[in-house]
Design an enzyme around this catalytic site. Structure first.
Site, mmCIF file in Angstrom:
data_model
loop_
_atom_site.group_PDB
_atom_site.id
_atom_site.type_symbol
_atom_site.label_atom_id
_atom_site.label_comp_id
_atom_site.label_asym_id
_atom_site.label_seq_id
_atom_site.Cartn_x
_atom_site.Cartn_y
_atom_site.Cartn_z
ATOM 1 N NE ARG A 131 41.514 92.885 87.496
ATOM 2 C CZ ARG A 131 42.811 92.824 88.084
ATOM 3 N NH1 ARG A 131 43.216 93.438 89.097
ATOM 4 N NH2 ARG A 131 43.405 91.808 87.863
ATOM 5 N N GLY B 111 45.841 83.490 90.582
ATOM 6 C CA GLY B 111 45.772 82.451 92.032
ATOM 7 C C GLY B 111 44.225 82.863 92.657
ATOM 8 N NE ARG B 112 43.999 88.431 95.469
ATOM 9 C CZ ARG B 112 43.845 89.295 96.063
ATOM 10 N NH1 ARG B 112 42.718 89.222 96.888
ATOM 11 N NH2 ARG B 112 44.509 90.267 96.072
ATOM 12 N N GLY C 237 50.656 83.370 88.278
ATOM 13 C CA GLY C 237 49.321 83.162 87.579
ATOM 14 C C GLY C 237 48.249 83.562 88.566
ATOM 15 C CE LYS D 260 42.698 91.735 92.871
ATOM 16 N NZ LYS D 260 43.292 92.942 92.740
ATOM 17 N NE ARG E 195 48.138 89.282 84.831
ATOM 18 C CZ ARG E 195 47.593 89.887 85.871
ATOM 19 N NH1 ARG E 195 48.193 90.580 86.828
ATOM 20 N NH2 ARG E 195 46.230 89.725 86.043
ATOM 21 N N GLY F 181 42.381 82.021 97.291
ATOM 22 C CA GLY F 181 41.628 82.366 96.172
ATOM 23 C C GLY F 181 40.529 83.444 96.391
ATOM 24 C CG ASP G 194 53.240 89.780 89.085
ATOM 25 O OD1 ASP G 194 54.453 90.279 89.278
ATOM 26 O OD2 ASP G 194 52.665 89.585 89.793
ATOM 27 C CG ASN G 195 51.119 93.247 90.092
ATOM 28 O OD1 ASN G 195 50.603 92.198 89.807
ATOM 29 N ND2 ASN G 195 51.524 93.473 91.477
HETATM 30 P P1 AMP Z 1 49.315 90.647 93.794
HETATM 31 O O1 AMP Z 1 50.164 90.771 94.825
HETATM 32 O O2 AMP Z 1 47.963 90.845 94.145
HETATM 33 O O3 AMP Z 1 49.828 90.967 92.352
HETATM 34 O O4 AMP Z 1 49.586 88.789 93.579
HETATM 35 C C1 AMP Z 1 50.646 88.119 93.461
HETATM 36 C C2 AMP Z 1 50.405 86.885 93.050
HETATM 37 O O5 AMP Z 1 49.589 85.905 94.314
HETATM 38 C C3 AMP Z 1 49.308 86.422 92.039
HETATM 39 O O6 AMP Z 1 49.949 85.287 91.470
HETATM 40 C C4 AMP Z 1 48.125 86.247 92.930
HETATM 41 O O7 AMP Z 1 46.999 85.641 92.077
HETATM 42 C C5 AMP Z 1 48.476 85.377 94.168
HETATM 43 N N1 AMP Z 1 47.651 85.898 95.257
HETATM 44 C C6 AMP Z 1 47.581 86.888 95.947
HETATM 45 N N2 AMP Z 1 46.360 86.886 96.760
HETATM 46 C C7 AMP Z 1 45.988 85.194 96.754
HETATM 47 C C8 AMP Z 1 45.178 84.618 97.583
HETATM 48 N N3 AMP Z 1 44.421 85.221 98.660
HETATM 49 N N4 AMP Z 1 44.972 83.372 96.900
HETATM 50 C C9 AMP Z 1 45.614 82.718 96.020
HETATM 51 N N5 AMP Z 1 46.631 83.396 95.327
HETATM 52 C C10 AMP Z 1 46.627 85.083 95.489
HETATM 53 MG MG MG Z 2 49.021 90.986 90.816
#
Ligand code: AMP
Ligand code: MG
Length: 491
Positions: free
Chosen positions: A174, A90-91, A88, A111, A181, A124, A250-251
């Site tokens: 963004r 997360g940030r 989900g 973001k 996704r 976040g 998820d990406n």
């Molecule tokens: P990503 O590697 O950017 O695709 O992130 C993978 C997952 O980790 C996603 O659910 C993001 O929302 C979560 N995430 C990444 N960085 C953070 C952060 N600093 N705080 C909270 N969630 C994060």
């Molecule tokens: Mg991601």
């Protein structure tokens, strides 16, 4: 003054299962570092209004504009092959959707705007470096003509973020045609919620694949369309030397846009085994493995769609497998077409595949620069003297000469004039890409408070297919590095 956003939030309307209402967490001292004025105009937003203290407040998440319904979206995903049933936003927080001037629905997402129900142990937040990196690279991709999320603005928060060390914080605004996704479908499949999968599929058809709505089996057509767009997207990545770096499910955007500019980077020297990401130890997301991974991800999507494809499970599996089987063909076709254009071919002959393959193999062996080789071939196509510049890119130039003889023989079957051919090649072979050493320099300067190199690089990347003497340094090769270039997720 109030900045007006023409919001219409279809994703928020899907219902409580899809997202959580989430207010961005205000930051100490929002400072607008960069506003994408042309993109703001495209979105029907007034760039002068946005370029204000109130604009900075909105783009940092301190002030929620009228009509926004901020939400954090639920999704799951396979990360490096391992399924995580709940990831989900997360940030990231989706402010809402606007219908742009060309009648396209676009998400506006912040973001780094604070914790959400999906933050797990994360804060976040986002650091300035990765935010500016995503700004540069996603806008470069757009200028290169690839489907991508866009960067509307970068705002400094005036707050530190805690990573391995203290870093300045920032928020990226963004824009995407949607943020659905493969992992969004997986979220509901993992919960056995077939009704939500159908609702999501209908949303995606309405939003991205209207042609599927009237097809005999809309969901089957939806899956075919998603596969087709991914095949073309990955082929186009490879034609500009792009390595996404973290192709987790998820990406992977369901709309076929490049999304999640974490550890991505562009090849300098051509090597199909290139991995930039420090966390990709097995090369899962290496340059040449990208089509294989895309297909793997699409197989995960197919599993989610099975209940919609056919009431008879066996038939549903057959349908999904047939489409997946055609993915590689679609990729190969897009790959071949793209590289044909890159070496100046307008027509197609059976030997073209081998000619392209042999050039790439030679480039890998003789450590030729990807971007400069193809850009140089355009010049060589117009005048034979210019071939000297290309051959000098190869460790053993004589091997290139042997290939060039075959290439010139092949060009004899073409009818375009050399000048026309050069023009066509220049339109597909960029002179300027976001070279790693340039990006690093711009980010280092920005961290030290000097945004001028970031601005200038951004300007160089805005017109990648032109030879601009003023920006010649951005087309140049990197200094020879002892160490391979590495990227860090930097979350
Ligand atoms: P990503 O590697 O950017 O695709 O992130 C993978 C997952 O980790 C996603 O659910 C993001 O929302 C979560 N995430 C990444 N960085 C953070 C952060 N600093 N705080 C909270 N969630 C994060
Ligand atoms: Mg991601």
């Amino acid at each position: 003054m109030t900045v007006h956003f023409p919001f219409d939030n279809s994703y928020a309307r899907l219902g409580a299962a899809f997202s959580r209402p989430t207010t961005p967490t205000p930051v100490a001292a929002p400072l607008l570092l960069k506003l994408n004025r042309p993109l703001a105009l495209e979105l029907g937003l007034d760039p002068d209004d946005l370029n204000s203290a109130e604009g900075a407040e909105i783009l940092a998440g301190n002030h929620v504009p009228p009509g926004a319904e901020p939400i954090a979206a639920a999704y799951a995903g396979h990360q490096f092959g391992h399924f995580v049933p709940q990831l989900g936003d997360g940030r990231a927080i989706l402010l809402g959707e606007v219908i742009d001037r060309q009648d396209r629905r676009r998400d506006i997402q912040l973001k780094g705007s604070g914790p959400t129900a999906f933050s797990r142990n994360g804060d976040g937040r986002a650091a300035l470096g990765p935010v500016l990196r995503e700004y540069l690279v996603s806008e470069a991709m757009a200028s290169l003509g690839l489907p991508t999320t866009r960067a509307l603005a970068a705002v400094a928060t005036g707050e530190p973020v805690y990573r391995e060390k203290l870093l300045p914080g920032a928020v990226l605004a963004r824009v995407a045609s949607s943020h659905v996704r493969v992992g969004t479908f997986q979220f509901f499949a993992a919960r056995g919620n077939d009704a939500a999968i159908a609702r999501l599929a209908d949303h995606v058809i309405e939003r991205h694949y209207r042609e599927a709505a009237t097809a005999p089996n809309p969901y089957r057509t939806l899956f075919e369309c998603v596969c087709e767009r991914q095949a073309v997207l990955v082929a186009r990545w490879m034609q500009v030397g792009f390595v996404h770096g973290v192709m987790n499910t998820d990406n992977m955007s369901i709309a076929g846009e490049t999304i999640d500019y974490g550890p991505c980077a562009f090849l300098d020297t051509y090597d199909p085994a290139t991995v930039f990401s420090s966390i990709d130890r097995t090369g899962r997301y290496a340059y040449a493995n990208q089509p294989v991974v895309a297909r793997w991800n699409l197989a995960r999507l197919a599993e989610c769609l099975l209940p919609l494809l056919d009431p008879d499970e066996k038939k549903a599996v057959e349908t999904a497998e047939a489409t997946l089987a055609s993915f590689m063909e679609a990729f190969e076709a897009a790959h071949l077409d793209g590289f044909r254009a890159k070496i100046g071919l307008e027509t197609s002959r059976t030997e073209d595949g081998a000619l392209i393959h042999d050039l790439l193999a030679l480039m890998a062996r003789e450590k030729a620069d990807f971007t400069s080789t193809f850009r140089g071939l355009g010049k060589a196509a117009e005048s034979e003297e210019a071939e000297a510049v290309v051959r000098a890119l190869f460790d053993d130039p004589i091997r290139f000469d042997q290939w060039a003889i075959r290439w010139r023989a092949r060009l004899k079957f073409e009818s375009r004039s050399p000048a026309e051919r050069r023009r066509a090649m220049d339109a597909v072979n960029p002179a300027v890409i976001p070279r790693n050493h340039r990006v690093e320099k711009a980010l280092a300067a920005a961290m030290a408070g000097d945004l001028a190199p970031f601005e200038r690089l951004n300007e160089a990347l805005a017109r990648p297919f032109e030879d601009r003497p003023d920006f010649a340094e951005y087309a140049g090769l990197p200094p020879k590095h002892e160490m391979p270039y590495r990227t860090f997720c930097g979350t």
